[in-house]
Scaffold this motif. Structure first.
Motif, PDB file in Angstrom:
ATOM      1  N   GLU A 312     110.380  55.289 -43.511  1.00 22.24           N
ATOM      2  CA  GLU A 312     109.811  53.958 -43.669  1.00 22.24           C
ATOM      3  C   GLU A 312     109.135  53.761 -45.027  1.00 22.24           C
ATOM      4  N   GLU A 313     109.241  54.738 -45.916  1.00 22.43           N
ATOM      5  CA  GLU A 313     108.514  54.659 -47.190  1.00 22.43           C
ATOM      6  C   GLU A 313     108.926  53.434 -48.016  1.00 22.43           C
ATOM      7  N   GLU A 314     110.222  53.272 -48.238  1.00 22.19           N
ATOM      8  CA  GLU A 314     110.697  52.160 -49.068  1.00 22.19           C
ATOM      9  C   GLU A 314     110.373  50.815 -48.426  1.00 22.19           C
ATOM     10  N   ARG A 315     110.602  50.709 -47.125  1.00 23.08           N
ATOM     11  CA  ARG A 315     110.324  49.458 -46.417  1.00 23.08           C
ATOM     12  C   ARG A 315     108.835  49.105 -46.474  1.00 23.08           C
ATOM     13  N   THR A 316     107.983  50.116 -46.327  1.00 20.27           N
ATOM     14  CA  THR A 316     106.548  49.870 -46.345  1.00 20.27           C
ATOM     15  C   THR A 316     106.078  49.419 -47.724  1.00 20.27           C
ATOM     16  N   GLN A 317     106.547  50.077 -48.771  1.00 15.27           N
ATOM     17  CA  GLN A 317     106.167  49.663 -50.125  1.00 15.27           C
ATOM     18  C   GLN A 317     106.647  48.245 -50.413  1.00 15.27           C
ATOM     19  N   ASP A 318     107.890  47.965 -50.069  1.00 15.15           N
ATOM     20  CA  ASP A 318     108.432  46.621 -50.305  1.00 15.15           C
ATOM     21  C   ASP A 318     107.648  45.574 -49.505  1.00 15.15           C
ATOM     22  N   GLY A 319     107.265  45.946 -48.275  1.00 14.54           N
ATOM     23  CA  GLY A 319     106.509  45.024 -47.445  1.00 14.54           C
ATOM     24  C   GLY A 319     105.163  44.679 -48.043  1.00 14.54           C
ATOM     25  N   TRP A 320     104.458  45.668 -48.566  1.00 16.44           N
ATOM     26  CA  TRP A 320     103.158  45.406 -49.192  1.00 16.44           C
ATOM     27  C   TRP A 320     103.316  44.528 -50.435  1.00 16.44           C
ATOM     28  N   LYS A 321     104.330  44.804 -51.220  1.00 12.56           N
ATOM     29  CA  LYS A 321     104.531  44.026 -52.448  1.00 12.56           C
ATOM     30  C   LYS A 321     104.912  42.578 -52.130  1.00 12.56           C
ATOM     31  N   ARG A 322     105.731  42.403 -51.102  1.00 16.19           N
ATOM     32  CA  ARG A 322     106.226  41.066 -50.786  1.00 16.19           C
ATOM     33  C   ARG A 322     105.248  40.265 -49.928  1.00 16.19           C
ATOM     34  N   TYR A 323     104.800  40.861 -48.803  1.00 18.04           N
ATOM     35  CA  TYR A 323     104.008  40.106 -47.829  1.00 18.04           C
ATOM     36  C   TYR A 323     102.508  40.119 -48.105  1.00 18.04           C
ATOM     37  N   TYR A 324     102.062  41.028 -48.977  1.00 15.83           N
ATOM     38  CA  TYR A 324     100.654  41.049 -49.362  1.00 15.83           C
ATOM     39  C   TYR A 324     100.483  40.581 -50.805  1.00 15.83           C
ATOM     40  N   PHE A 325     100.904  41.404 -51.764  1.00 19.19           N
ATOM     41  CA  PHE A 325     100.617  41.122 -53.171  1.00 19.19           C
ATOM     42  C   PHE A 325     101.185  39.777 -53.629  1.00 19.19           C
ATOM     43  N   ALA A 326     102.506  39.614 -53.516  1.00 17.77           N
ATOM     44  CA  ALA A 326     103.143  38.391 -54.000  1.00 17.77           C
ATOM     45  C   ALA A 326     102.673  37.168 -53.217  1.00 17.77           C
ATOM     46  N   ALA A 327     102.551  37.314 -51.904  1.00 16.35           N
ATOM     47  CA  ALA A 327     102.146  36.176 -51.077  1.00 16.35           C
ATOM     48  C   ALA A 327     100.720  35.729 -51.383  1.00 16.35           C
ATOM     49  N   ILE A 328      99.812  36.675 -51.611  1.00 15.33           N
ATOM     50  CA  ILE A 328      98.424  36.327 -51.938  1.00 15.33           C
ATOM     51  C   ILE A 328      98.353  35.598 -53.277  1.00 15.33           C
ATOM     52  N   LYS A 329      99.080  36.088 -54.256  1.00 13.66           N
ATOM     53  CA  LYS A 329      99.073  35.438 -55.581  1.00 13.66           C
ATOM     54  C   LYS A 329      99.633  34.020 -55.493  1.00 13.66           C
ATOM     55  N   GLN A 330     100.710  33.869 -54.755  1.00  7.66           N
ATOM     56  CA  GLN A 330     101.339  32.553 -54.665  1.00  7.66           C
ATOM     57  C   GLN A 330     100.477  31.575 -53.865  1.00  7.66           C
ATOM     58  N   THR A 331      99.859  32.050 -52.792  1.00  9.65           N
ATOM     59  CA  THR A 331      99.082  31.162 -51.924  1.00  9.65           C
ATOM     60  C   THR A 331      97.771  30.722 -52.559  1.00  9.65           C
ATOM     61  N   PHE A 332      97.049  31.661 -53.190  1.00  7.89           N
ATOM     62  CA  PHE A 332      95.710  31.363 -53.694  1.00  7.89           C
ATOM     63  C   PHE A 332      95.635  31.247 -55.216  1.00  7.89           C
ATOM     64  N   GLY A 333      96.782  31.373 -55.892  1.00 10.97           N
ATOM     65  CA  GLY A 333      96.780  31.242 -57.342  1.00 10.97           C
ATOM     66  C   GLY A 333      96.153  32.408 -58.064  1.00 10.97           C
ATOM     67  N   TYR A 334      96.133  33.574 -57.441  1.00 17.22           N
ATOM     68  CA  TYR A 334      95.504  34.752 -58.052  1.00 17.22           C
ATOM     69  C   TYR A 334      96.435  35.483 -59.007  1.00 17.22           C
ATOM     70  N   GLY A 335      97.609  34.905 -59.262  1.00 16.61           N
ATOM     71  CA  GLY A 335      98.533  35.548 -60.181  1.00 16.61           C
ATOM     72  C   GLY A 335      98.506  34.922 -61.566  1.00 16.61           C
ATOM     73  N   ALA A 336      97.889  33.729 -61.654  1.00 23.24           N
ATOM     74  CA  ALA A 336      97.834  33.025 -62.944  1.00 23.24           C
ATOM     75  C   ALA A 336      96.593  33.438 -63.720  1.00 23.24           C
ATOM     76  N   ARG A 337      96.730  33.663 -64.996  1.00 26.57           N
ATOM     77  CA  ARG A 337      95.575  34.038 -65.822  1.00 26.57           C
ATOM     78  C   ARG A 337      94.654  32.836 -66.017  1.00 26.57           C
ATOM     79  N   LEU A 338      93.354  33.115 -66.059  1.00 21.43           N
ATOM     80  CA  LEU A 338      92.366  32.074 -66.274  1.00 21.43           C
ATOM     81  C   LEU A 338      91.958  32.033 -67.729  1.00 21.43           C
ATOM     82  N   PHE A 339      92.012  30.870 -68.363  1.00 21.35           N
ATOM     83  CA  PHE A 339      91.670  30.754 -69.776  1.00 21.35           C
ATOM     84  C   PHE A 339      90.384  29.952 -69.936  1.00 21.35           C
TER      85      PHE A 339
END
Length: 339
Positions: A312-339
């Motif tokens: 389950e190693e690959e699936r788990t890593q992909d899951g964290w990147k997709r359903y946690y990291f990417a989703a959080i950035k897209q939902t709350f705007g935490y991926g855009a730099r603040l100027f």
């Protein structure tokens, strides 16, 4: 003393891959309480019934008290479970009016047949009478019984994997004598106070550990609360979730595909949890440690995962990147730099 080759084969130690419990002769016990709690919640939450009067949905399991275990003796499985549960339901009439109530199941156990199960349905004190209450008492109770019956069936099939070990010829004995009730002298078999309890055995699986790092344009405080506030979790997963944000609190995400428990909470600095996909081997959890590092205008999140099944190693890593990291950035705007 028996001559060589004439001894009782049940007591002969043989060279085997699992090196334990030859021919399933010895008593083994597996605690199914945590697994059962998660399974019951997943089966009941979101359960719906409908009629011409409107619809009702189970929205919360507010109480789950009890225990469950499975015992193996001489190749026979003995099941023990006893639960007292309470859940909340919300009804919506055809005119759009909402009603709230509860139902209680005080006697879900191996001693009672499913058709004899008591299911008590009621409305909250301040709610007016509605036909939806009768809907829950009839169709709702029927659906609840089916869900609880599904739990019992899963307990006897899904959770029992690995309980009956291979025999000396490498084959598992047939489970032809499954018992749904614990033996009367179960309390005599249990260890007396002050002595060691029976060893609970399970399946050993190969596991791995890995770590990931991701940077978010947010403060540690902002990012920390994303993983604990139920409404924020539902926002970035776009799915129902239940979260108890405290030590020992349980969580259930993505329609029950991810379940776990918080074991350590250090506000704005660290989160440690027992974490698993619901299709992993029964009762197997990975340990996930999340460290929030303040990097001035951004936060570096370090995630360490230990005890993840190798497969389950690959699936788990992909899951964290997709359903946690990417989703959080897209939902709350935490991926855009603040100027």
């Amino acid at each position: 003393m028996a001559k060589w080759g004439e001894g009782d084969p049940r007591w002969i130690v043989e060279e085997r891959a699992d090196a334990t419990n030859v021919n399933n002769w010895h008593w083994t016990e597996r605690d199914a309480t945590n697994w059962s709690s998660d399974k019951l919640r997943s089966l009941l939450l979101g359960l719906t019934v409908a009629s011409d009067e409107g619809s009702c949905e189970v929205t919360e399991v507010s109480k789950l008290e009890g225990e469950a275990s499975i015992n193996n003796r001489k190749g026979k499985l003995i099941f023990f479970y006893e639960w007292n549960l309470k859940a909340a339901w919300t009804g919506t009439s055809k005119t759009g009016m909402e009603y709230k109530g509860t139902f209680d199941v005080p006697n879900l156990s191996d001693e009672n047949d499913m058709e004899d199960l008591d299911i008590s349905v009621s409305l909250h004190k301040d709610e007016p009478e509605t036909p939806l209450k009768n809907l829950m008492r009839t169709k709702g109770a029927e659906r609840i019984r089916k869900a609880l019956d599904s739990y019992v069936e899963s307990l006897k099939t899904e959770f029992t994997q690995g309980m009956i070990l291979p025999t000396t010829n490498g084959e598992a004995p047939p489970c032809s004598s499954l018992q749904s009730k614990a033996e009367p002298n179960k309390t005599q078999i249990s260890s007396p106070s002050g002595t060691a309890a029976p060893v609970r055995t399970g399946i050993r699986i190969p596991t791995c550990k890995f770590s990931m790092r991701e940077t978010f344009q947010a403060s540690p405080t902002e990012l920390y609360r994303v993983f604990l506030r139920q409404e924020m979790i539902q926002a970035f997963t776009n799915a129902p979730a239940t979260v108890e944000a405290e030590k020992g609190g349980k969580f259930r995400l993505l329609d029950g595909n991810i379940i776990g428990e918080f074991t350590e909470l250090l506000p704005d600095q660290k989160l440690v949890m027992k974490w698993r996909y619901n299709n992993w081997p029964c009762e197997h959890y990975a340990t996930v440690t999340m460290t929030f590092l303040d990097r001035s205008s951004e936060t570096e999140l370090k995630v360490e995962c230990r005890g993840v099944p190798d497969s389950e190693e690959e699936r788990t890593q992909d899951g964290w990147k997709r359903y946690y990291f990417a989703a959080i950035k897209q939902t709350f705007g935490y991926g855009a730099r603040l100027f």
